[in-house]
Structures are given as structure tokens and as C-alpha cells.
Design a protein around this motif. Structure first.
Motif, PDB file in Angstrom:
ATOM      1  N   MET A   1     -18.339 -31.662 -11.671  1.00 53.53           N
ATOM      2  CA  MET A   1     -19.044 -30.371 -12.453  1.00 53.53           C
ATOM      3  C   MET A   1     -18.820 -28.888 -11.855  1.00 53.53           C
ATOM      4  SD  MET A   1     -22.933 -29.587 -13.351  1.00 53.53           S
ATOM      5  CE  MET A   1     -23.544 -28.948 -11.788  1.00 53.53           C
ATOM      6  N   PRO A  53     -24.532 -47.117  -0.243  1.00 52.39           N
ATOM      7  CA  PRO A  53     -23.693 -47.257  -1.413  1.00 52.39           C
ATOM      8  C   PRO A  53     -23.416 -46.078  -2.129  1.00 52.39           C
ATOM      9  CG  PRO A  53     -26.012 -48.437  -1.330  1.00 52.39           C
ATOM     10  CD  PRO A  53     -26.052 -47.440  -0.039  1.00 52.39           C
ATOM     11  N   GLU A  54     -23.656 -44.673  -1.704  1.00 53.84           N
ATOM     12  CA  GLU A  54     -23.316 -43.445  -2.511  1.00 53.84           C
ATOM     13  C   GLU A  54     -22.420 -42.699  -1.530  1.00 53.84           C
ATOM     14  OE1 GLU A  54     -26.923 -41.323  -3.091  1.00 53.84           O
ATOM     15  OE2 GLU A  54     -27.712 -42.777  -4.483  1.00 53.84           O
ATOM     16  N   LEU A  55     -21.767 -43.217  -0.577  1.00 50.88           N
ATOM     17  CA  LEU A  55     -20.981 -42.328   0.230  1.00 50.88           C
ATOM     18  C   LEU A  55     -19.607 -42.394  -0.198  1.00 50.88           C
ATOM     19  CD1 LEU A  55     -22.212 -43.700   3.844  1.00 50.88           C
ATOM     20  CD2 LEU A  55     -23.054 -41.707   2.646  1.00 50.88           C
ATOM     21  N   ALA A  56     -18.910 -40.995  -0.072  1.00 52.58           N
ATOM     22  CA  ALA A  56     -17.623 -40.769  -0.044  1.00 52.58           C
ATOM     23  C   ALA A  56     -17.070 -40.875   1.260  1.00 52.58           C
ATOM     24  CB  ALA A  56     -17.398 -39.378  -0.906  1.00 52.58           C
ATOM     25  N   LEU A  57     -15.706 -41.432   1.461  1.00 51.78           N
ATOM     26  CA  LEU A  57     -15.374 -41.647   2.917  1.00 51.78           C
ATOM     27  C   LEU A  57     -14.146 -41.062   2.717  1.00 51.78           C
ATOM     28  CD1 LEU A  57     -16.302 -45.199   3.918  1.00 51.78           C
ATOM     29  CD2 LEU A  57     -17.628 -43.091   4.285  1.00 51.78           C
ATOM     30  N   VAL A  58     -13.885 -40.229   3.911  1.00 47.17           N
ATOM     31  CA  VAL A  58     -12.535 -39.607   4.430  1.00 47.17           C
ATOM     32  C   VAL A  58     -11.776 -40.538   5.181  1.00 47.17           C
ATOM     33  CG1 VAL A  58     -10.987 -37.660   5.506  1.00 47.17           C
ATOM     34  CG2 VAL A  58     -13.267 -37.376   4.006  1.00 47.17           C
ATOM     35  N   VAL A  72     -18.572 -37.872   3.795  1.00 47.75           N
ATOM     36  CA  VAL A  72     -18.770 -36.603   3.406  1.00 47.75           C
ATOM     37  C   VAL A  72     -20.100 -36.544   3.054  1.00 47.75           C
ATOM     38  CG1 VAL A  72     -18.360 -35.130   1.421  1.00 47.75           C
ATOM     39  CG2 VAL A  72     -16.413 -36.772   2.224  1.00 47.75           C
ATOM     40  N   ARG A  73     -20.603 -35.365   3.809  1.00 47.22           N
ATOM     41  CA  ARG A  73     -22.146 -35.418   3.942  1.00 47.22           C
ATOM     42  C   ARG A  73     -23.001 -35.659   2.470  1.00 47.22           C
ATOM     43  NH1 ARG A  73     -22.183 -29.693   5.548  1.00 47.22           N
ATOM     44  NH2 ARG A  73     -21.377 -29.035   3.529  1.00 47.22           N
ATOM     45  N   ASN A 103     -22.922 -27.710   0.174  1.00 48.32           N
ATOM     46  CA  ASN A 103     -22.647 -28.648  -0.971  1.00 48.32           C
ATOM     47  C   ASN A 103     -23.025 -30.011  -0.240  1.00 48.32           C
ATOM     48  OD1 ASN A 103     -20.441 -28.509   0.868  1.00 48.32           O
ATOM     49  ND2 ASN A 103     -18.986 -29.161  -0.769  1.00 48.32           N
ATOM     50  N   HIS A 105     -22.503 -34.628  -1.357  1.00 49.07           N
ATOM     51  CA  HIS A 105     -21.956 -35.546  -2.110  1.00 49.07           C
ATOM     52  C   HIS A 105     -22.617 -36.751  -2.355  1.00 49.07           C
ATOM     53  CE1 HIS A 105     -18.651 -32.702  -1.836  1.00 49.07           C
ATOM     54  NE2 HIS A 105     -18.021 -33.441  -3.103  1.00 49.07           N
ATOM     55  N   TRP A 107     -22.167 -40.599  -4.617  1.00 52.49           N
ATOM     56  CA  TRP A 107     -21.357 -41.078  -5.331  1.00 52.49           C
ATOM     57  C   TRP A 107     -22.118 -41.998  -6.294  1.00 52.49           C
ATOM     58  CZ3 TRP A 107     -16.436 -39.930  -4.532  1.00 52.49           C
ATOM     59  CH2 TRP A 107     -15.361 -40.458  -5.437  1.00 52.49           C
ATOM     60  N   MET A 109     -23.298 -43.464  -9.998  1.00 55.66           N
ATOM     61  CA  MET A 109     -22.604 -44.353 -11.060  1.00 55.66           C
ATOM     62  C   MET A 109     -22.770 -43.582 -12.536  1.00 55.66           C
ATOM     63  SD  MET A 109     -20.829 -46.492  -9.966  1.00 55.66           S
ATOM     64  CE  MET A 109     -20.657 -45.805  -8.485  1.00 55.66           C
ATOM     65  N   GLU A 119     -21.237 -34.145  -6.844  1.00 64.29           N
ATOM     66  CA  GLU A 119     -21.237 -32.978  -5.664  1.00 64.29           C
ATOM     67  C   GLU A 119     -22.426 -32.309  -6.281  1.00 64.29           C
ATOM     68  OE1 GLU A 119     -17.861 -30.495  -5.606  1.00 64.29           O
ATOM     69  OE2 GLU A 119     -18.754 -29.596  -3.452  1.00 64.29           O
ATOM     70  N   LEU A 121     -24.909 -28.330  -5.125  1.00 61.83           N
ATOM     71  CA  LEU A 121     -25.275 -27.276  -4.051  1.00 61.83           C
ATOM     72  C   LEU A 121     -26.799 -27.695  -3.792  1.00 61.83           C
ATOM     73  CD1 LEU A 121     -23.070 -24.426  -5.614  1.00 61.83           C
ATOM     74  CD2 LEU A 121     -22.260 -26.278  -4.000  1.00 61.83           C
TER      75      LEU A 121
ATOM     76  N   TYR B  31     -18.496 -21.849  -9.308  1.00 62.85           N
ATOM     77  CA  TYR B  31     -18.394 -22.977  -8.083  1.00 62.85           C
ATOM     78  C   TYR B  31     -17.784 -24.211  -8.783  1.00 62.85           C
ATOM     79  CZ  TYR B  31     -18.799 -26.137  -4.356  1.00 62.85           C
ATOM     80  OH  TYR B  31     -18.580 -26.969  -3.307  1.00 62.85           O
ATOM     81  N   PRO B  33     -15.424 -27.994  -8.036  1.00 64.89           N
ATOM     82  CA  PRO B  33     -15.707 -29.050  -7.293  1.00 64.89           C
ATOM     83  C   PRO B  33     -14.791 -29.033  -6.063  1.00 64.89           C
ATOM     84  CG  PRO B  33     -15.310 -29.866  -9.586  1.00 64.89           C
ATOM     85  CD  PRO B  33     -15.012 -28.466  -9.475  1.00 64.89           C
ATOM     86  N   LEU B  57      -8.332 -36.657   3.092  1.00 65.28           N
ATOM     87  CA  LEU B  57      -8.178 -37.376   1.782  1.00 65.28           C
ATOM     88  C   LEU B  57      -9.461 -38.363   2.045  1.00 65.28           C
ATOM     89  CD1 LEU B  57      -4.698 -38.377   1.587  1.00 65.28           C
ATOM     90  CD2 LEU B  57      -5.602 -36.497   0.346  1.00 65.28           C
ATOM     91  N   VAL B  58     -10.157 -38.393   0.633  1.00 65.24           N
ATOM     92  CA  VAL B  58     -11.073 -39.191   0.414  1.00 65.24           C
ATOM     93  C   VAL B  58     -10.424 -40.257  -0.221  1.00 65.24           C
ATOM     94  CG1 VAL B  58     -13.353 -39.615  -0.831  1.00 65.24           C
ATOM     95  CG2 VAL B  58     -13.222 -37.548   0.479  1.00 65.24           C
ATOM     96  N   THR B  59     -10.642 -41.458   0.299  1.00 60.41           N
ATOM     97  CA  THR B  59     -10.066 -42.808  -0.462  1.00 60.41           C
ATOM     98  C   THR B  59     -11.012 -43.743  -0.818  1.00 60.41           C
ATOM     99  OG1 THR B  59      -9.582 -43.984   1.716  1.00 60.41           O
ATOM    100  CG2 THR B  59      -7.894 -42.370   1.094  1.00 60.41           C
ATOM    101  N   LYS B  60     -12.300 -43.691  -0.322  1.00 58.42           N
ATOM    102  CA  LYS B  60     -13.234 -44.585  -0.741  1.00 58.42           C
ATOM    103  C   LYS B  60     -14.296 -43.814  -1.281  1.00 58.42           C
ATOM    104  CE  LYS B  60     -12.072 -47.824   2.943  1.00 58.42           C
ATOM    105  NZ  LYS B  60     -11.568 -49.146   1.994  1.00 58.42           N
ATOM    106  N   GLY B  61     -14.992 -44.282  -2.264  1.00 58.73           N
ATOM    107  CA  GLY B  61     -16.316 -43.800  -2.972  1.00 58.73           C
ATOM    108  C   GLY B  61     -17.161 -44.618  -3.533  1.00 58.73           C
ATOM    109  N   GLY B  62     -18.612 -44.671  -2.968  1.00 60.47           N
ATOM    110  CA  GLY B  62     -19.471 -45.856  -3.613  1.00 60.47           C
ATOM    111  C   GLY B  62     -19.133 -47.198  -3.508  1.00 60.47           C
TER     112      GLY B  62
END
Lengths: 448, 448
Positions: A1, A53-58, A72-73, A103, A105, A107, A109, A119, A121, B31, B33, B57-62
């Protein structure tokens, strides 16, 4: 968004108010890293269960695979406890009262603008205290700050209360909330404050030496409000013509529309408008002029109604001759909201506009409060709850049910237990589900 | 890196000043994303080449692998152009003048607190214009805003100028910079403003219909300043005793240390201190009292010197009897910086303190300016440049070398071309490297 400037300006108004209140109550701003080692998140059992279940991972950085993924916090309890454990040694280091604007994040659905976005703020307060009592006081103080913001600034008549166990924050002992009713009667959780007890302190060994030389865990709180509040404002007050913004947080409080049908009118009308703008700005009123002659006055009225500007001032050549103008309020539609013959002399005009802005602010709150109260129904049986929820309304009734019964209601009606309101009707109460005596009444509603 | 409250308060001072200037110059905050599809980054050839090695890089989400990796924003030209291309249709939509306050990540191999960190906070302005001239004016306007901040607020005598081609932003036609000399004589790039030409517009098809009904690409700028500025302030002004903060951005401008050796002193001393605090706060001066009797006055003096508070006020029982106090300035060490017998009556005390804060502000700038000027050496040959850089100083000389020769200097001396200063000495100039006529002189220095 994407948050475009008009929406972001509402966020700036929210930030400005809350940041001032946080500082008045002794908090300082700080900033912690956004990317959190996965192992930190995993340290508190409930927390990781709730957020995993809601995490974004680097997983890659600088072209290489990372040994440990970074989260990603979604919220910062874990990274902050990692630091607090190093900063807190003695009771003299407490309380620690921090806040962070940032900000986060999650994840999601199903997303919905402002209300549920991948994401968003927010600000997240994080505090550590020597005693359970102080932490409890702090958690209550901050939900009251949110309530005050909602009521006095956003004109949202929120209901403050306590969440049920299964609706509480993952890792909290108690979650306090402010619940708002949107114009479709759905509930919006608009701010939360958590008493975390010693849960994170134990996971991260955040300990201090007390005055008796004993090692103790700190008692903690966290509390947050987000850009979801922008959605709350829109969905509380909006009508079929667009937004209706409470003056206290409106980016533009007054829009002036000059009406210049002939070239000959322009100099005198714009001269009068310039005078009004100078007086309004001098009084600290956020003012815009829309002199776009490519659009008719009617088009411009509609445009600023859509934008929700609380007060519109119309100035035409006849007004200038008479030294008066037309003032229209956004919250009262049609002719009833229009005042003709309002004097343009600043000593009369400015107090008039100030009074009108205060009236609009109060009227929006009163209207939303009446709407809320009309749509809360006291129920004494599960059947009554089902009927109430089926109508889209909120149900209020004594509650002594189990977690499983609470889940059953959610499955069967989609309504969730929004809160046990702080403000309880006189007892005794009987649980509408079990028929047993109930210590408190709870609110149930569908939500976003 | 964690930014603790004292450092964050400096950032808040920086934000407050810059945000005000951005709004004065017509910009609005928005703002966008943070997580950007990798394919966006790849659209502008130079941009992806410059940033690819530094991406997280974020490669995984949820819980699922993503089809396309998401880049954790290193800067937002690409996602913003993705939106601008949808928002800009006609010349009437221009100029678009936006700014964003946010965090960014660059996967740095060698980090250094505040100056080079994996994550940092910044603002990034992004604008789109109908003509090349307007974009150029905007890029220049904003580097001048940064220069003014640095000089008037941070007391950093930066040198504004133009970057060489190989030191420019990846995707820019021209990069303007302000270059600051730290107290170890290294250069710190402290803010940049880029004329992006139509590079991103072409990559993202950001086009508009002009007044002659022709489709044209927008001309763009971007500009940013970051928490690196906090490092700049520390490394410009700090001395062996700790920080020295310019009053204009110091979280605490005045610290009052009450001296109460006997219990009997406390009431009168604290009474006098309360009076000073009320007067200082009333005058808008950021004031703290350190009445911690567990520490000696000397310990407390050292502590607040370490923190860089510009002015310290000492009040003991004898002072109270005489109606005076002792005032010490942080920038002048020892007895010379101490003033005794300063009257405590507000009508004398407040103007005295205000004058002193202005003096400290000016003195820090003057000292840093003298230091900078002492350490810039005019060179006429590569050997002179080498000798100058070996001494740790900055070299200034005519430059008409090739990109390869610029790289050769970097490899052989570690010095880089910091900028072609806007303020050029009278010519003609001769290139110190090639002996050829040079249009301009350039500055070379080692940097962080």
C-alpha cells in the motif's frame, strides 16, 4: 500500500499528538534494527507461535545466503529485550521508557487498505519496570492515552477494555484494547497496550539487582497504534459523498472556493480571499484556496467534500460587495449546513470559524457515539447473540465461558470477543452462554 | 546498530529542521512500500549494477517461498517511478514534489556506527518535472537546503559541489554533494541531491502529455540525508572529553548542576535551581537538572561534558546567597570557559544564556572552518597530491583526467574525488594529473 500525501498528513497529525503525549508521560524515542535473527523470535514460546505464520524472511544479503534467516520485524519485543538485558543492571536503571516510530510487516492473507496491510507504519512503546504494579499502571496509562486520542482528536467513541485470553497479544499476560465501531458496524481494534509480565524478561534474562541486592526479572509493557487509525477515521465518519474528517486531525480544516464568473470579478474576489487566508493562517487554522477556474464552483465543492474538509468558505463578487461570505460545514449536508451572510471582517470571521470547527468536531463525535450506542444490544442467551450478530450489531452480555466456547462463537457466527469493557454495567451478571454467574460483561462483534 | 534516545533526539532535531524546509519548498510527505519486486530494481541498468551487490532479499513470506524475491529497499527510485507512471498523465500533474522519511538497507561489508551501517534512517525526496531546467533547479535547491542545515544547525562547514561521473549515484545524470571534513581529516559525504534526467522515466515509462499534446518523459530528481549526519556532528566537533554538540541541535542545551554538600543547603539551592529551570524553559531553552547526589559535582560535570551539552550552570549555597551562579561553556576547556558571578535574575540570566548559546554555535562553526581550511592543500602535480593525501590532508587542484586516472588515484592513494566545488577559485586551471587545461578544480581526500 502506498500512503499518498493527503493520507500521510493525517498520519502526521496522529504522530504529532501521540508523540507529544508519550513525551509528557516520560518516554523517549529510540530506534532498533528492523532485521531480527530468527533465533530471537523463537525464544518466547507463545510469541513465536503467534507470529511465525506471518513472517517475512530475509535469507540473502550482499549476494550471499545467510547462515540464519533474518525476520523483517513484525513487532520488536525480542530485539528490544536483547538490548534491555544488556542495559538494565540495577533498580536505578528502571523504569526504562522507550518508544519507536517505524514500519512493521505481517504477511497477511487477506489485506484491506489501512486496516490490514502487509506493511504498516506504527509506534511501539516498550517499557521495563521494577514491579508488577508499575508495569500494570503503565499498560493502563497508555491505553488511556490511545482512548483520549481517539475520542478527542479522531472523534472515534472507542470502548476501552481488556482482551480475552485467546485474543491477547502473543506473549502478553494481559492485552488492553480500544475497540471502535465502523459505519458498517464492524469492530476495529484501534490500539493495544500489553502487560507482558516477565515473559520476555525470562526468555531474554532481562534482570536487575533490586534494593535488597536480589536478582529480579523486569516487568514489561508494550503498546502500539498504527496507520490503521487512518482507516478507522475514514470508516467511522465517511458518508456517501466521501470522507468527513474531524477538524483536529484534518490536513486542511478550511477550504476557500473563490467564485469568479467574469474576469472583472477576479481582482476584488481574490483580494477578499487573500485577506481571509491571512487571517485564518494567522489564527493557526490549516487553510487551502481552490481557485482552479478550469473547474466550476460546484465541481470544486464536490471535490473538497470528497476529501472531507470540515469547513468550506465560498466567496463571490456579491459577497465581496456586502462584506460577507457563505460558510458550509461538511458534516451537515445540503442547505442546513450552509450559513449565508457570515461577516468577512477578521474579528468576527475568525471566532466564527473556530467555533464552527469545534462544533463539527463535537458533532462528529456525538453522531458516532449515538450510532455506536444504537447498535449495541444486551443479550442474555446465545440465540440472542446470534440474532444480534446476524443483524450486524454488537452483542453485550455476561461472559463466563471457556476458551473453547469463545472459539465456538467465532466459528458459528464470525463474531469475536472484542473486550471486557472497563466501564461495566451494574451486576450481578449471568453468562449468556453457560447460565453461570459472570464476573463481567463482554462485547462480541464481527471485525476486520 | 541501535540508536539510543540521546542520539535519536539529535535525529529528531535534524528531522524537524529539514522537514520544515521541505514543506516550505513545496514538498509533501508520503510513504511507499519497503519491499520492492526485484524486477523493478533491474529495470534501470546503471541502478541495478550499482545496487545489486548491496541488496538484502526477502525470499519467504507467510511460510512460503516467494515466486519473485523482494528487495528490502536500498532507495526508492524504482517503486516510486512505478507509482509516478500511474499518477502522471498531463503537464497539469507536474511538478510532483514528494518526500519520504524511512529506513533503508545496504549490505555493507565494513560498517561503522552512524556513518556506514547496514540499516539507516533517512529521508528521500523524489520529484518529477516537465522540463530539464526545472529538474536541475530542484536538484540545486535541495543540495543548498542540506548545505544550509549543515552550516547553520550542525556547525559543519561543508563544501557543496558536483560529484565526478564515477562517484555519482547509480542512475543519476549528475550528483550534487555536501562534503564535510571530520576531525581526523577524512571526508564525509553528508547529503546528496541527484538530477536523474529521464533515466528512470524511460525505464518505467513515466510520461506526460505536454501543452502541445506531445508525450514526453518527466525529468526527475532525488535527494537524501541520513542518520549519518549524527556521525558527522560527532566526528566534526568531538574532542578528548567527548561530544561537543552545536546548541541548535543539542537535545539538552543547558544542564544545571546543583551543589548541595550539606542537607541544610538543599532547600535554598533547589529553590534557586527551580527558578532558573522555569525561566530557561519559558524561553524555549532545552534544559536538564542533574541533582544526583550519589555522584560528586565533578563527576557530573565530566558526565555532561562527555554528552556534549553546550552550557553548564553550577549553583551552590554561596552562589544563592550572592544571587549569582557559575556558567561554563563546553567548547572552551578549563577556566577560560568558566564565568563566575553570572546574575541569576531571569532578566539578566536568560539573555546571557541565549547569547552564550549563540556564541558556542558560532565558535564551533568557526573552529571547524579554520580546521578545514588549514587542511586543504592546493596541488599542481600528482606527486604533491600523493604527499598531501599521505599527510591525511585534502588536495585541491585542476582536474581534466579520465575515469581511469581517477580510479588510479583511488587505488594508489585511497583518495577519491570528493567533488568539484561550486565555489571555484579564479582560473585558468591546469590538471595536476595530465598537465592539460582544466575547466575546474576538484577536491580529493580519503573518506569513510
Amino acid at each position: 500500500m502506498v500512503i499518498r500525501p493527503y493520507g500521510y498528513a493525517i498520519w502526521e497529525a496522529i504522530q504529532s499528538y501521540l508523540d507529544g503525549k508519550f513525551k509528557e508521560t516520560g518516554h523517549q524515542n529510540a530506534y532498533f534494527p528492523q532485521l531480527i535473527p530468527y533465533s530471537f523470535i523463537a525464544k518466547e514460546a507463545q510469541h513465536v507461535e503467534g507470529f511465525a505464520p506471518e513472517l517475512a524472511l530475509v535469507t540473502k544479503g550482499g549476494g550471499k545466503d545467510l547462515e540464519e534467516p533474518l525476520v523483517v520485524r513484525p513487532t520488536s519485543e525480542t530485539i528490544i529485550n536483547h538490548m534491555f538485558a544488556q542495559w538494565v543492571q540495577s533498580y536505578r536503571d528502571l523504569p526504562l521508557l522507550l518508544n519507536q516510530w517505524c514500519n512493521v510487516h505481517r504477511w497477511e492473507m487477506r489485506t484491506r487498505p489501512f486496516v490490514r496491510t502487509l506493511e504498516f507504519l506504527w509506534q511501539e512503546g516498550h517499557t521495563a519496570h521494577a514491579t508488577a504494579e508499575e508495569a500494570e499502571e503503565e499498560a493502563m496509562r497508555m491505553i488511556r492515552v490511545y482512548e483520549e486520542f481517539a475520542v478527542t482528536q479522531a472523534a472515534m467513541p472507542v470502548i476501552p477494555g481488556r482482551k480475552s485470553r485467546i485474543e491477547s497479544f502473543a506473549g502478553a499476560n494481559i492485552t488492553y484494547t480500544i475497540e471502535a465501531m465502523m459505519s458498517d458496524k464492524k469492530a476495529l481494534q484501534s490500539g493495544t497496550s500489553h502487560n507482558l509480565g516477565t515473559n520476555f524478561a525470562k526468555a531474554f534474562e532481562t534482570q536487575f539487582i533490586d534494593e535488597q541486592q536480589q536478582m529480579r526479572y523486569v516487568h514489561q509493557t508494550s503498546w502500539g497504534a498504527s496507520t490503521r487509525l487512518i482507516g478507522g477515521v475514514i470508516m467511522t465518519h465517511g458518508d456517501d459523498k466521501g470522507l468527513r474528517l474531524p477538524p483536529n486531525i484534518a490536513p486542511t480544516q478550511v477550504v476557500i472556493v473563490p467564485i469568479t464568473r467574469k474576469d472583472a470579478d477576479r481582482a476584488s474576489v481574490m483580494g477578499a480571499v487573500d485577506g481571509l487566508v491571512a487571517a485564518l493562517k494567522g489564527a493557526g487554522i490549516r487553510t487551502k484556496v481552490d481557485a482552479n477556474e478550469l473547474k466550476t464552483p460546484g465541481w470544486r465543492y464536490n471535490y473538497w467534500e470528497l476529501k472531507g474538509v470540515p469547513v468550506r468558505v465560498e466567496v463571490g463578487p456579491r459577497d465581496v460587495e456586502q462584506g460577507t461570505c457563505v460558510v458550509a460545514r461538511r458534516d451537515v449536508p445540503g442547505k442546513e449546513g450552509k450559513q449565508v451572510g457570515v461577516p468577512m471582517a477578521p474579528e468576527a470571521f475568525i471566532p466564527h470559524v473556530q467555533g464552527l470547527l469545534a462544533e463539527v468536531q463535537a458533532a462528529l463525535l456525538a453522531q458516532a457515539t449515538a450510532f455506536r450506542d444504537e447498535n449495541i444490544v444486551d443479550v442474555t442467551s446465545y440465540d440472542e447473540l446470534k440474532a444480534t450478530v446476524a443483524e450486524g450489531k454488537w452483542a453485550r452480555g455476561g461472559w463466563a465461558g471457556s476458551d473453547d466456547q469463545e472459539k465456538q462463537i467465532k466459528e458459528e457466527t464470525q463474531a469475536t470477543l472484542r473486550c471486557f469493557p472497563f466501564d461495566q454495567p451494574a451486576g450481578p451478571h449471568t453468562c449468556f452462554m453457560t447460565g453461570q454467574p459472570a464476573a463481567e460483561v463482554a462485547l462480541f462483534a464481527k471485525s476486520y
